[in-house]
Design an enzyme around this catalytic site. Structure first.
Site, PDB file in Angstrom:
ATOM      1  N   ASP A 311       0.865  -1.170   0.000  1.00  0.00           N
ATOM      2  CA  ASP A 311       0.000   0.000   0.000  1.00  0.00           C
ATOM      3  C   ASP A 311       0.906   1.226   0.000  1.00  0.00           C
ATOM      4  O   ASP A 311       2.079   1.155   0.382  1.00  0.00           O
ATOM      5  CB  ASP A 311      -0.931   0.000   1.207  1.00  0.00           C
ATOM      6  CG  ASP A 311      -2.199   0.813   0.948  1.00  0.00           C
ATOM      7  OD1 ASP A 311      -2.209   1.620  -0.007  1.00  0.00           O
ATOM      8  OD2 ASP A 311      -3.174   0.637   1.699  1.00  0.00           O
ATOM      9  N   TYR A 312       0.354   2.349  -0.418  1.00  0.00           N
ATOM     10  CA  TYR A 312       1.183   3.540  -0.629  1.00  0.00           C
ATOM     11  C   TYR A 312       1.927   3.932   0.652  1.00  0.00           C
ATOM     12  O   TYR A 312       1.305   4.308   1.656  1.00  0.00           O
ATOM     13  CB  TYR A 312       0.312   4.697  -1.096  1.00  0.00           C
ATOM     14  CG  TYR A 312       0.041   4.720  -2.586  1.00  0.00           C
ATOM     15  CD1 TYR A 312      -0.022   3.553  -3.330  1.00  0.00           C
ATOM     16  CD2 TYR A 312      -0.137   5.929  -3.255  1.00  0.00           C
ATOM     17  CE1 TYR A 312      -0.263   3.585  -4.693  1.00  0.00           C
ATOM     18  CE2 TYR A 312      -0.378   5.976  -4.620  1.00  0.00           C
ATOM     19  CZ  TYR A 312      -0.439   4.797  -5.343  1.00  0.00           C
ATOM     20  OH  TYR A 312      -0.663   4.841  -6.698  1.00  0.00           O
TER      21      TYR A 312
END
Length: 768
Positions: A311-312
């Protein structure tokens, strides 16, 4: 210029003498091994890193792609570029998105550079967001995910995501970060709108439909498909205190029975090719460093052989938030060891990999595992054979008439009728209609949205069907707007009081009042940093909305409330005193047309609630499939929900026969068919969602009081009867015993069928 690259770009078979990895007739595994053996350490490391904010180096001063600059910045190639449709990272450029044509021109230019001007010609993997439509300028925006779940129509959901995938692929993008298959069990969480609700079976079926829509049913994927990503593994949907990224205080049994099934089902049945790790921790181990989760369970137990993406910023948060790594080098090693193959959205921790291998801190073989998976993913995505797209085609199909019609169909099917004391449907000449509400005259799309080519507000929809319509804003939710904007500013109290007074006066002089109330994209959203919050400690209406509703109802004007929101709201007073309530969640770009048609009876609402709606926040967590000792009662307050899971009314009525079974007794490995006859007993056609639940009557570990195991949405004409049947088998009786083994225990099972999770008829099956 590399001639072989040019041939590939044109889709022509490779020439004699080409390397094995360029030969599409060879098995993908063989092509991957051939290519990996030719790669330098630096080229391998480049494949496991993405570029987003760093895109500025790819452009010249006018914002055009600069191949020379790209070659200088990325001499070893680029594994991934995030969101090519946006301008993020472009110094001095607009904080906006490109249209379909310009995005496609850019992706083509980048692929030409990657495949012709880098040593091995490895194409770039682009990804975009597609929660309920391409998150980019002009993309068709369908109902938000929670609203799509409420349709209980998997065939529709598959068609929606097929269209979303087509618009994404048309821009030269082969990978989408969707769908979200988190099971949502806390209404305070601002991301509940991104999910398919609280039930693992419903989420599983919607997840399978979404993946099939995106990917199709074959690998490598076809020319109008994209590779799907299951988000977020796992436990993300029940964070501590309802706060995004909070610890998931969830036992392994609950993980396996509630949170794992949507991921496992989408992988086994639909062949999902990517999984995103979640920000949260489970039992003290953050998901981005959790080898048990991402390798032992995901790969070894379920046989997943696709790509795990971060995930970012999730790998860096092992240092900054979780404090399980002292520096990004350690975070990189932990994430690779856990099974995270590629770092999104920008290289940070994985930029240290080359140096770590050179120093002997990391084995190159560990990097090889991740690089191998990235390469295999690119081959399965068809990137080596079909990397390019047609800008004119992308412009032509984006948001076209067919897409708009599908968005309208989905919006119509996503409306839930929660209450109707005879006010609805409105007659075609109801007199003066007062349309009131903070967002009655615009369209709230929800998170992960941009600007579609067109929108229709509820006010516009009603005006298209009625002659005498007056509008006033009434109580405002926020003075600020925008999902991306950090600041959330509440309205000035004096100004808001004036708007409420005006709304009450307008309603008093009208024959019917339609109140559009609820939330907007600022007060229910992803809280990605502390300066950008979106979770709430209350489920009450924000600001003066409640006061406005009470005062308008007191005028005596027949009132309809349209709930427009991202999370379940505890609107207990409204449920008791307002004669008609429509729940619309966020219906996408065609909101106004669909809502107006429902108000006037052109469309008969048929959606159901994919979540349990609590009476107040103190009941949380609240879900229908609770254990037997839950909901014993509160002193002075009800323990019952405001509306149960699966609930929804219609402008017609339905009756159910007693359910029947094809056999009363079966073996543990046997199957049975449960049937019920449903009759439309009203005077008009309508949709009914027939729901089947199970209960294991006696078991060695406690089981939920109900478990959804089947549903079917049917349309019946007035007076029509149809028999609906569900086949049940070992997978439906199976559960985890005290030794955490999946077993089927002999005994009796209650099979219950009805229109929602509370109004059910029972029949008993014996498994022996």
């Amino acid at each position: 210029m590399r001639s072989i690259g040019l041939l590939l770009l044109l889709g022509v078979a490779v020439e004699a003498g080409a390397q094995p990895y360029q030969d599409a007739s060879l098995p993908i595994a063989e092509r991957v091994e051939d290519l990996l053996a030719r790669m330098t350490l630096e080229e391998k490391a480049a494949q496991v890193v993405c570029v987003w904010q760093g895109k500025s180096v790819l452009f010249d001063a006018e914002g055009a792609f600069d191949a020379g600059a790209a070659q200088k910045a990325f001499p070893h190639g680029v594994g991934c570029i995030a969101r090519p449709s946006d301008y993020s990272g472009l110094a001095g450029g607009p904080s906006d998105y490109k249209g379909a044509y310009d995005t496609t021109v850019l992706t083509n230019a980048l692929q030409r550079w990657a495949m012709e001007d880098t040593r091995l010609g490895i194409p770039v993997l682009f990804h975009e967001e597609g929660l309920h439509g391409l998150q980019a300028r002009d993309g068709t925006h369908f109902p938000q995910a929670i609203a799509l779940a409420g349709t209980f129509d998997t065939e529709l959901v598959e068609r929606v995501y097929r269209r979303v995938g087509r618009e994404i692929r048309a821009r030269g993008v082969h990978h989408v970060l969707s769908p979200v298959v988190d099971v949502a069990r806390d209404a305070r969480w601002g991301r509940i709108e991104e999910t398919y609700g609280e039930d693992p079976f419903l989420v599983s079926r919607m997840g399978v439909a979404a993946v099939r829509g995106f990917q199709g049913t074959q690998l490598p994927i076809g020319p109008e498909h994209v590779m799907a990503t299951l988000k977020h593994m796992t436990g993300h949907g029940q964070p501590e205190s309802g706060m995004n990224v909070g610890p998931a205080q969830i036992a392994e049994r609950t993980l396996r029975e509630v949170f794992f099934p949507p991921f496992e089902t989408a992988i086994r049945e639909a062949g999902a090719q990517a999984v995103m790790a979640s920000y949260n921790e489970i039992d003290g181990v953050p998901s981005h460093a959790n080898r048990w989760l991402l390798t032992d369970v995901l790969r070894h137990e379920w046989g997943f052989d696709g790509l795990v993406v971060a995930d970012y910023g999730g790998i860096g948060e092992l240092v900054r938030r979780h404090s399980v790594a002292a520096e990004v080098e350690d975070a990189a090693r932990q994430a690779l060891a856990a099974g995270v193959d590629i770092e999104l959205p920008d290289g940070e921790a994985y930029l240290t990999l080359v140096g770590q291998v050179r120093r002997g801190d990391l084995s190159e073989a560990v990097l090889d595992v991740a690089a191998r998976r990235v390469l295999a993913f690119k081959f399965q995505a068809g990137l080596f054979e079909h990397p390019m797209a047609d800008p004119e085609q992308a412009e032509r199909i984006t948001g076209d008439a067919a897409a708009r019609e599908l968005a309208l169909e989905a919006a119509r099917k996503a409306i839930v009728l929660l209450k109707n004391d005879g006010v609805l449907p409105l007659s075609r000449n109801p007199g003066r209609i007062a349309v009131i509400g903070p967002h009655a005259d615009d369209v709230v799309l929800g998170g992960y949205s941009h600007e579609p080519r067109q929108t229709v507000s509820i006010l516009e929809g009603i005006r298209a069907l009625a002659d005498d319509v007056v509008y006033t804003e009434g109580a405002r939710i926020t003075d600020t707007r925008g999902w991306f904007a950090d600041e959330v500013r509440l309205p000035d109290p004096a100004e808001d009081a004036r708007r409420v007074d005006e709304a009450v006066a307008v309603a008093a002089e009208s024959d019917v009042a339609v109140l559009v109330i609820g939330e907007n994209e600022q007060v229910s959203r992803e809280a990605w940093v502390e300066s950008h919050l979106g979770d709430r400690a209350s489920l009450q209406l924000i600001g003066n909305q409640q006061e406005m509703v009470e005062r308008i109802v007191a005028t005596g004007t027949p009132t309809v409330v349209v709930l427009n929101h991202g999370r379940p709201l505890a609107v207990t007073w409204i449920a008791e005193h307002v004669p008609a309530i429509l729940d619309t969640w966020y219906l996408g770009q065609e909101t106004g047309t669909a809502v107006a048609e429902a108000l006037f009876g052109i469309v008969n609402p048929g959606a159901r609630l994919p979540v349990t709606v609590p009476r107040e926040v103190g009941q949380l967590p609240m879900f229908y499939n609770h254990k037997p000792t839950a909901r014993r009662g509160y002193l002075f307050d009800s323990a019952e929900p405001l509306w149960p899971f699966g609930f929804g009314l219609s402008y017609t009525t339905f009756s159910y026969s007693e359910p029947s079974l094809s056999a009363d007794t079966i073996a543990p490995d046997g199957s049975v068919i449960a049937s019920v006859a449903v009759t439309n007993t009203g005077e008009r056609a309508g949709d009914e969602v027939v729901q089947l639940y199970l209960r294991d009557d006696v078991s060695s570990v406690t089981r939920p009081v109900l478990e959804l195991r089947g549903f079917e949405r049917i349309t019946l004409e007035a007076g029509e009867t149809r028999t609906v049947s569900f086949e049940l088998g070992p997978e439906d009786w199976r559960f985890y015993d005290r030794a955490m083994q999946r077993v089927v225990e002999p005994g009796t099972f209650s099979i219950l069928i009805g229109p929602d999770s509370e109004n059910l008829q029972r029949v008993t099956l014996t498994v022996q």
